[in-house]
Design a protein around this motif. Structure first.
Motif, PDB file in Angstrom:
ATOM      1  N   GLU A  81     -13.093  -2.438  -1.946  1.00  0.00           N
ATOM      2  CA  GLU A  81     -11.949  -2.019  -2.754  1.00  0.00           C
ATOM      3  C   GLU A  81     -10.820  -1.455  -1.881  1.00  0.00           C
ATOM      4  OE1 GLU A  81     -11.217   0.493  -6.866  1.00  0.00           O
ATOM      5  OE2 GLU A  81     -13.242   0.456  -6.042  1.00  0.00           O
ATOM      6  N   VAL A  82     -11.174  -0.865  -0.748  1.00  0.00           N
ATOM      7  CA  VAL A  82     -10.139  -0.392   0.194  1.00  0.00           C
ATOM      8  C   VAL A  82      -9.294  -1.580   0.649  1.00  0.00           C
ATOM      9  CG1 VAL A  82      -9.709   0.631   2.467  1.00  0.00           C
ATOM     10  CG2 VAL A  82     -11.503   1.583   0.992  1.00  0.00           C
ATOM     11  N   GLU A  83      -9.970  -2.642   1.055  1.00  0.00           N
ATOM     12  CA  GLU A  83      -9.259  -3.846   1.516  1.00  0.00           C
ATOM     13  C   GLU A  83      -8.412  -4.430   0.388  1.00  0.00           C
ATOM     14  OE1 GLU A  83      -9.644  -4.796   4.587  1.00  0.00           O
ATOM     15  OE2 GLU A  83     -11.682  -4.320   5.273  1.00  0.00           O
ATOM     16  N   GLU A  84      -8.986  -4.450  -0.807  1.00  0.00           N
ATOM     17  CA  GLU A  84      -8.279  -5.045  -1.948  1.00  0.00           C
ATOM     18  C   GLU A  84      -6.994  -4.283  -2.262  1.00  0.00           C
ATOM     19  OE1 GLU A  84     -12.569  -6.260  -3.913  1.00  0.00           O
ATOM     20  OE2 GLU A  84     -11.188  -5.016  -5.100  1.00  0.00           O
ATOM     21  N   VAL A  85      -7.085  -2.958  -2.269  1.00  0.00           N
ATOM     22  CA  VAL A  85      -5.901  -2.169  -2.621  1.00  0.00           C
ATOM     23  C   VAL A  85      -4.843  -2.272  -1.524  1.00  0.00           C
ATOM     24  CG1 VAL A  85      -5.017   0.153  -3.080  1.00  0.00           C
ATOM     25  CG2 VAL A  85      -7.148  -0.592  -4.156  1.00  0.00           C
ATOM     26  N   LEU A  86      -5.264  -2.254  -0.260  1.00  0.00           N
ATOM     27  CA  LEU A  86      -4.281  -2.400   0.828  1.00  0.00           C
ATOM     28  C   LEU A  86      -3.600  -3.770   0.753  1.00  0.00           C
ATOM     29  CD1 LEU A  86      -6.186  -0.785   3.839  1.00  0.00           C
ATOM     30  CD2 LEU A  86      -4.134   0.121   2.715  1.00  0.00           C
ATOM     31  N   ALA A  87      -4.383  -4.798   0.436  1.00  0.00           N
ATOM     32  CA  ALA A  87      -3.801  -6.142   0.325  1.00  0.00           C
ATOM     33  C   ALA A  87      -2.833  -6.211  -0.849  1.00  0.00           C
ATOM     34  CB  ALA A  87      -4.910  -7.176   0.179  1.00  0.00           C
ATOM     35  N   ALA A  88      -3.210  -5.582  -1.953  1.00  0.00           N
ATOM     36  CA  ALA A  88      -2.329  -5.567  -3.125  1.00  0.00           C
ATOM     37  C   ALA A  88      -1.037  -4.827  -2.815  1.00  0.00           C
ATOM     38  CB  ALA A  88      -3.045  -4.926  -4.313  1.00  0.00           C
ATOM     39  N   ALA A  90       0.341  -4.407   0.184  1.00  0.00           N
ATOM     40  CA  ALA A  90       1.140  -5.224   1.106  1.00  0.00           C
ATOM     41  C   ALA A  90       1.836  -6.343   0.344  1.00  0.00           C
ATOM     42  CB  ALA A  90       0.248  -5.788   2.217  1.00  0.00           C
ATOM     43  N   ALA A  91       1.098  -6.952  -0.579  1.00  0.00           N
ATOM     44  CA  ALA A  91       1.693  -8.043  -1.370  1.00  0.00           C
ATOM     45  C   ALA A  91       2.835  -7.532  -2.240  1.00  0.00           C
ATOM     46  CB  ALA A  91       0.616  -8.702  -2.238  1.00  0.00           C
ATOM     47  N   ALA A  92       2.760  -6.249  -2.616  1.00  0.00           N
ATOM     48  CA  ALA A  92       3.798  -5.659  -3.459  1.00  0.00           C
ATOM     49  C   ALA A  92       4.979  -5.148  -2.627  1.00  0.00           C
ATOM     50  CB  ALA A  92       3.206  -4.515  -4.286  1.00  0.00           C
ATOM     51  N   GLY A  93       4.865  -5.270  -1.295  1.00  0.00           N
ATOM     52  CA  GLY A  93       5.991  -4.865  -0.448  1.00  0.00           C
ATOM     53  C   GLY A  93       5.762  -3.622   0.378  1.00  0.00           C
ATOM     54  N   ALA A  94       4.543  -3.106   0.375  1.00  0.00           N
ATOM     55  CA  ALA A  94       4.253  -1.914   1.177  1.00  0.00           C
ATOM     56  C   ALA A  94       4.094  -2.283   2.642  1.00  0.00           C
ATOM     57  CB  ALA A  94       2.960  -1.252   0.693  1.00  0.00           C
ATOM     58  N   ARG A  95       4.269  -1.284   3.495  1.00  0.00           N
ATOM     59  CA  ARG A  95       4.007  -1.448   4.920  1.00  0.00           C
ATOM     60  C   ARG A  95       2.664  -0.787   5.191  1.00  0.00           C
ATOM     61  NH1 ARG A  95       6.040   1.425   9.713  1.00  0.00           N
ATOM     62  NH2 ARG A  95       6.901   3.000   8.331  1.00  0.00           N
ATOM     63  N   VAL A  96       1.716  -1.534   5.722  1.00  0.00           N
ATOM     64  CA  VAL A  96       0.415  -0.955   6.062  1.00  0.00           C
ATOM     65  C   VAL A  96       0.564  -0.322   7.444  1.00  0.00           C
ATOM     66  CG1 VAL A  96      -2.022  -1.421   6.537  1.00  0.00           C
ATOM     67  CG2 VAL A  96      -0.874  -2.566   4.627  1.00  0.00           C
ATOM     68  N   THR A  97       0.500   1.012   7.500  1.00  0.00           N
ATOM     69  CA  THR A  97       0.725   1.716   8.766  1.00  0.00           C
ATOM     70  C   THR A  97      -0.579   2.016   9.492  1.00  0.00           C
ATOM     71  OG1 THR A  97       0.823   3.808   7.556  1.00  0.00           O
ATOM     72  CG2 THR A  97       2.914   2.733   8.054  1.00  0.00           C
ATOM     73  N   ARG A  98      -1.690   1.879   8.799  1.00  0.00           N
ATOM     74  CA  ARG A  98      -3.008   2.031   9.439  1.00  0.00           C
ATOM     75  C   ARG A  98      -3.965   1.092   8.740  1.00  0.00           C
ATOM     76  NH1 ARG A  98      -5.771   7.387   8.358  1.00  0.00           N
ATOM     77  NH2 ARG A  98      -7.442   6.163   7.463  1.00  0.00           N
ATOM     78  N   PRO A  99      -4.394   0.025   9.424  1.00  0.00           N
ATOM     79  CA  PRO A  99      -5.295  -0.922   8.769  1.00  0.00           C
ATOM     80  C   PRO A  99      -6.627  -0.265   8.424  1.00  0.00           C
ATOM     81  CG  PRO A  99      -4.447  -1.788  10.853  1.00  0.00           C
ATOM     82  CD  PRO A  99      -4.080  -0.345  10.800  1.00  0.00           C
ATOM     83  N   ALA A 100      -7.333  -0.836   7.487  1.00  0.00           N
ATOM     84  CA  ALA A 100      -8.627  -0.295   7.078  1.00  0.00           C
ATOM     85  C   ALA A 100      -9.578  -0.252   8.261  1.00  0.00           C
ATOM     86  CB  ALA A 100      -9.211  -1.151   5.961  1.00  0.00           C
ATOM     87  N   ALA A 101     -10.264   0.859   8.397  1.00  0.00           N
ATOM     88  CA  ALA A 101     -11.216   1.033   9.502  1.00  0.00           C
ATOM     89  C   ALA A 101     -12.162   2.172   9.146  1.00  0.00           C
ATOM     90  CB  ALA A 101     -10.470   1.362  10.797  1.00  0.00           C
TER      91      ALA A 101
END
Lengths: 144, 144
Positions: A81-88, A90-101
């Motif tokens: 779900e972490v990956e899913e929300v970050l992908a959502a 990003a798709a909505a226009g967010a900048r991912v400043t720290r990838p999931a880890a």
């Protein structure tokens, strides 16, 4: 002062852009008088003009661009779900400043910034129980 | 992304000062590994090093001093309580940046900044019902 928080107002420079961003993530709200109110559990999240919010707080505003000194967190129930929300996001226009880890506390998390630079950590933290209604309980952290 | 917020992390430059400030307002928390966790209804408020928080978010930090673009609100049940909380905050070392006054929405509110500059509005808003447990419900605002 009771130990309670009622609203979080996010200053935005383009209300339509901010509204559309959160709508793209599936959030619904009410838009009234150039303000968007979103219910989030027992609190409210408010989108409002950054200029007006600063003035309303009696504070000068150097404008957006830097870190505002506050980070929000959205905890989820699983690592995927972490990956899913970050992908959502990003798709909505967010900048991912720290990838999931992996995190130092045994969780899994990443961070995105909304179009106005507000930082949201998306985290799976097995140590912080999430109730069925989404509320979070800080566990006994075993302090001395 | 579910419509939910789990934690609010306030970046602080002096953890002891921040902890003592909130303690002076009657808030209790758990201090673990240079972090203070405070339960606030169904969410958590976290006090943590501003430098570390910015780095943790993958963001550069120009440092505190200006408006961070986010305001928190603490809603109360009466007008006198607005005055009481602002006075308690000032006594604890807060800067009152907007004295209590009538608001355009028919409420009564003022704003203080905590020692790290985080803005808190203290508001009595008869239109936003506060439950016995302190949770807030955004009413039907009559949007079109």
């Amino acid at each position: 002062m009771e130990q309670r928080l009622s609203l979080i107002s996010l200053g935005v420079t383009d209300l339509a852009r901010a509204r559309d961003f959160y709508a793209a993530l599936g959030w619904t709200g009410q838009e009234v008088q150039e303000t968007v109110f979103l219910q989030a559990g027992g609190i409210g999240v408010v989108l409002w003009s950054r200029d007006k919010l600063a003035a309303d707080c009696g504070l000068p505003d150097a404008g957006p661009g830097g870190f505002g000194g506050i980070a929000l967190a959205h905890n989820v129930r699983s690592r995927p779900e972490v990956e899913e929300v970050l992908a959502a996001a990003a798709a909505a226009g967010a900048r991912v400043t720290r990838p999931a880890a992996e995190t130092f506390y045994g969780g899994y998390a990443g961070v995105f910034c909304d179009p106005d630079g507000h930082a949201w950590e998306v985290a799976h933290n097995p140590g912080f129980p999430l109730a069925a209604d989404g509320s979070i309980t800080i566990p006994d952290l075993g302090q001395a």
